[in-house]
Design a protein around this motif. Structure first.
Motif, PDB file in Angstrom:
ATOM      1  N   LEU A 118       0.844  -1.190   0.000  1.00 29.71           N
ATOM      2  CA  LEU A 118       0.000   0.000   0.000  1.00 29.71           C
ATOM      3  C   LEU A 118       0.881   1.241   0.000  1.00 29.71           C
ATOM      4  O   LEU A 118       1.714   1.423   0.894  1.00 29.71           O
ATOM      5  CB  LEU A 118      -0.910  -0.009   1.230  1.00 29.71           C
ATOM      6  N   ASN A 119       0.712   2.089  -1.014  1.00 26.42           N
ATOM      7  CA  ASN A 119       1.535   3.284  -1.142  1.00 26.42           C
ATOM      8  C   ASN A 119       1.111   4.348  -0.126  1.00 26.42           C
ATOM      9  O   ASN A 119       0.101   4.204   0.563  1.00 26.42           O
ATOM     10  CB  ASN A 119       1.427   3.826  -2.575  1.00 26.42           C
ATOM     11  N   ALA A 120       1.872   5.415  -0.081  1.00 27.71           N
ATOM     12  CA  ALA A 120       1.629   6.492   0.888  1.00 27.71           C
ATOM     13  C   ALA A 120       0.274   7.144   0.679  1.00 27.71           C
ATOM     14  O   ALA A 120      -0.254   7.196  -0.435  1.00 27.71           O
ATOM     15  CB  ALA A 120       2.737   7.544   0.774  1.00 27.71           C
ATOM     16  N   ALA A 121      -0.291   7.658   1.785  1.00 27.69           N
ATOM     17  CA  ALA A 121      -1.562   8.385   1.777  1.00 27.69           C
ATOM     18  C   ALA A 121      -2.654   7.606   1.056  1.00 27.69           C
ATOM     19  O   ALA A 121      -3.360   8.132   0.207  1.00 27.69           O
ATOM     20  CB  ALA A 121      -1.377   9.757   1.139  1.00 27.69           C
ATOM     21  N   GLY A 141      -6.411   5.469  -3.302  1.00 21.06           N
ATOM     22  CA  GLY A 141      -4.979   5.733  -3.338  1.00 21.06           C
ATOM     23  C   GLY A 141      -4.288   4.798  -4.313  1.00 21.06           C
ATOM     24  O   GLY A 141      -4.787   4.538  -5.404  1.00 21.06           O
ATOM     25  N   GLU A 142      -3.146   4.243  -3.893  1.00 14.24           N
ATOM     26  CA  GLU A 142      -2.369   3.381  -4.794  1.00 14.24           C
ATOM     27  C   GLU A 142      -1.899   2.124  -4.068  1.00 14.24           C
ATOM     28  O   GLU A 142      -1.526   2.165  -2.898  1.00 14.24           O
ATOM     29  CB  GLU A 142      -1.159   4.127  -5.355  1.00 14.24           C
ATOM     30  N   ILE A 239       2.062  16.629  -8.845  1.00 10.49           N
ATOM     31  CA  ILE A 239       2.246  17.505  -7.678  1.00 10.49           C
ATOM     32  C   ILE A 239       1.597  16.885  -6.440  1.00 10.49           C
ATOM     33  O   ILE A 239       2.181  16.871  -5.355  1.00 10.49           O
ATOM     34  CB  ILE A 239       1.655  18.902  -7.967  1.00 10.49           C
ATOM     35  N   GLU A 240       0.385  16.362  -6.609  1.00 12.93           N
ATOM     36  CA  GLU A 240      -0.306  15.745  -5.469  1.00 12.93           C
ATOM     37  C   GLU A 240       0.432  14.510  -4.964  1.00 12.93           C
ATOM     38  O   GLU A 240       0.498  14.268  -3.758  1.00 12.93           O
ATOM     39  CB  GLU A 240      -1.736  15.391  -5.867  1.00 12.93           C
ATOM     40  N   GLU A 241       1.005  13.737  -5.887  1.00  7.88           N
ATOM     41  CA  GLU A 241       1.761  12.553  -5.467  1.00  7.88           C
ATOM     42  C   GLU A 241       3.016  12.963  -4.698  1.00  7.88           C
ATOM     43  O   GLU A 241       3.421  12.306  -3.729  1.00  7.88           O
ATOM     44  CB  GLU A 241       2.136  11.701  -6.686  1.00  7.88           C
ATOM     45  N   LEU A 242       3.633  14.058  -5.121  1.00  8.81           N
ATOM     46  CA  LEU A 242       4.800  14.579  -4.403  1.00  8.81           C
ATOM     47  C   LEU A 242       4.409  14.968  -2.977  1.00  8.81           C
ATOM     48  O   LEU A 242       5.154  14.709  -2.014  1.00  8.81           O
ATOM     49  CB  LEU A 242       5.368  15.789  -5.145  1.00  8.81           C
ATOM     50  N   GLU A 243       3.221  15.571  -2.820  1.00  6.33           N
ATOM     51  CA  GLU A 243       2.728  15.909  -1.484  1.00  6.33           C
ATOM     52  C   GLU A 243       2.534  14.655  -0.642  1.00  6.33           C
ATOM     53  O   GLU A 243       2.858  14.636   0.560  1.00  6.33           O
ATOM     54  CB  GLU A 243       1.404  16.668  -1.596  1.00  6.33           C
ATOM     55  N   HIS A 244       2.000  13.593  -1.242  1.00 10.96           N
ATOM     56  CA  HIS A 244       1.769  12.338  -0.516  1.00 10.96           C
ATOM     57  C   HIS A 244       3.076  11.707  -0.034  1.00 10.96           C
ATOM     58  O   HIS A 244       3.139  11.162   1.074  1.00 10.96           O
ATOM     59  CB  HIS A 244       1.034  11.337  -1.414  1.00 10.96           C
ATOM     60  N   GLN A 245       4.100  11.773  -0.857  1.00 12.87           N
ATOM     61  CA  GLN A 245       5.356  11.099  -0.533  1.00 12.87           C
ATOM     62  C   GLN A 245       6.198  11.872   0.479  1.00 12.87           C
ATOM     63  O   GLN A 245       6.950  11.267   1.247  1.00 12.87           O
ATOM     64  CB  GLN A 245       6.181  10.855  -1.810  1.00 12.87           C
ATOM     65  N   GLY A 265       7.994  11.529 -16.660  1.00 14.79           N
ATOM     66  CA  GLY A 265       9.235  11.587 -15.904  1.00 14.79           C
ATOM     67  C   GLY A 265       9.075  10.897 -14.568  1.00 14.79           C
ATOM     68  O   GLY A 265       8.172  10.079 -14.390  1.00 14.79           O
ATOM     69  N   SER A 266       9.923  11.239 -13.611  1.00 16.05           N
ATOM     70  CA  SER A 266       9.874  10.582 -12.300  1.00 16.05           C
ATOM     71  C   SER A 266      10.496  11.474 -11.240  1.00 16.05           C
ATOM     72  O   SER A 266      11.177  12.462 -11.548  1.00 16.05           O
ATOM     73  CB  SER A 266      10.623   9.247 -12.349  1.00 16.05           C
ATOM     74  N   PHE A 267      10.257  11.122  -9.974  1.00 14.71           N
ATOM     75  CA  PHE A 267      10.951  11.776  -8.869  1.00 14.71           C
ATOM     76  C   PHE A 267      11.232  10.751  -7.772  1.00 14.71           C
ATOM     77  O   PHE A 267      10.506   9.778  -7.612  1.00 14.71           O
ATOM     78  CB  PHE A 267      10.159  12.980  -8.319  1.00 14.71           C
ATOM     79  N   VAL A 268      12.319  10.977  -7.033  1.00 14.55           N
ATOM     80  CA  VAL A 268      12.731  10.059  -5.978  1.00 14.55           C
ATOM     81  C   VAL A 268      11.989  10.379  -4.686  1.00 14.55           C
ATOM     82  O   VAL A 268      11.474  11.486  -4.508  1.00 14.55           O
ATOM     83  CB  VAL A 268      14.262  10.128  -5.740  1.00 14.55           C
ATOM     84  N   HIS A 269      11.960   9.408  -3.767  1.00 17.39           N
ATOM     85  CA  HIS A 269      11.243   9.576  -2.502  1.00 17.39           C
ATOM     86  C   HIS A 269      12.151   9.934  -1.333  1.00 17.39           C
ATOM     87  O   HIS A 269      11.652  10.130  -0.224  1.00 17.39           O
ATOM     88  CB  HIS A 269      10.490   8.283  -2.150  1.00 17.39           C
TER      89      HIS A 269
END
Length: 300
Positions: A118-121, A141-142, A239-245, A265-269
């Motif tokens: 289960l992913n964040a948030a 969520g995810e 942007i919302e996923e960045l807030e969750h992570q 693209g992508s972003f690291v956690h």
């Protein structure tokens, strides 16, 4: 472990010794214990309202006034209702809900040995009592699923249902965005607008009423390795996923373009500055950070 989880595991007889000791330290423990013990005395399937009421009535001493009689009956009825409701709730309400906070993921093993990340948030719920007959999950969520073979396994989201028999797949549902990716087997996706079968190596996206199918080459979702990846996803979702992570709040300031613009693209956690650069540079944005608040604006 929080109080709610401790109580749920206690009612399901799943506490280990350390967890039970933690539960006993709660101020309310004795109250919970009394309620549980009292509830066991009720036998819901054999409950006959007419017989029970007659038995109660026969044992009462006739009061002097009508008002007194009414009060007696009201009190007894209240006790009966509370006790029966408590018994029903403890015995039949075996729904399990798991919720992750921002920046936190959780691994879950279901009664049939299916596995979920289960992913964040995100929030996931299911019913243990009838799991063998109905493998049904509710997701907000995810989550990534590795489903054991058996009866149909269904995941309900607010945008559609996903059904399989035994396979590996990922679901991301945030707001009006739904993405389903199949990594093994075959996945059935049903939305208010269409129904399709998704084979291994394909991904399905629903944004509002617009859908898109794409091929994928990865064996698992990248977020399991600490990286959130996107293909043709609206910037707002990124942007919302960045807030969750990162458990932050992002504010947009004086943008001259719509956040429905697509991002690939992508972003690291594990590095907020690097993550912010990953999503700001492609759109010629800059950012200002103040503790847990981040402001995104266009470069001058």
């Amino acid at each position: 472990m929080n109080k709610e989880k401790l109580i749920q595991k206690w009612l399901d007889n799943e506490l280990n010794e350390a967890e039970f000791n933690q539960l006993q330290q709660l101020e309310e423990f004795q109250d919970y214990k009394k309620i549980a013990e009292t509830a066991k005395q009720f036998k819901a399937p054999n409950f006959d309202k007419k017989e029970s009421f007659a038995a109660i009535k026969s044992k009462l001493v006739q009061p002097k006034t009508k008002t007194s009689w009414t009060k007696h009956i009201a009190r007894i009825a209240a006790i009966f209702v509370i006790g029966f409701a408590t018994y029903f709730a403890i015995t039949y309400n075996s729904a399990t809900e798991i919720q992750t906070m921002a920046g936190v993921t959780e691994e879950i093993t279901l009664p049939d040995e299916s596995h979920i990340e289960l992913n964040a948030a995100s929030t996931l719920s299911y019913n243990k009592s009838n799991w063998e007959d109905k493998r049904l999950i509710n997701l907000k969520g995810e989550a990534y699923f590795e489903v054991a073979k058996g009866k149909t396994f269904t995941v309900e989201t607010s945008l559609g249902n996903i059904s399989v028999l035994g396979t590996k797949f990922n679901i991301r549902q945030r707001g009006d965005f739904l993405e389903v990716t199949c990594y093994e087997g075959l996945v059935k996706v049903v939305t208010p607008f269409e129904e399709l079968k998704l084979p291994v190596g394909e991904s399905f996206q629903l944004i509002g009423k617009t859908s898109l199918k794409q091929s994928i080459s990865s064996a698992k979702p990248s977020w399991l390795e600490g990286v959130s990846s996107f293909r043709s996803v609206p910037l707002q979702q990124v942007i919302e996923e960045l807030e969750h992570q990162y458990n932050i709040t992002i504010t947009l300031k004086k943008l001259t373009f719509d956040t429905d613009e697509l991002f690939t693209g992508s972003f690291v956690h594990n590095d907020l500055k690097t993550a912010l650069k990953s999503i700001t540079v492609p759109f010629n944005l800059t950012y200002e950070q103040n503790n847990t608040t981040v402001i995104l604006s266009e470069r001058e």
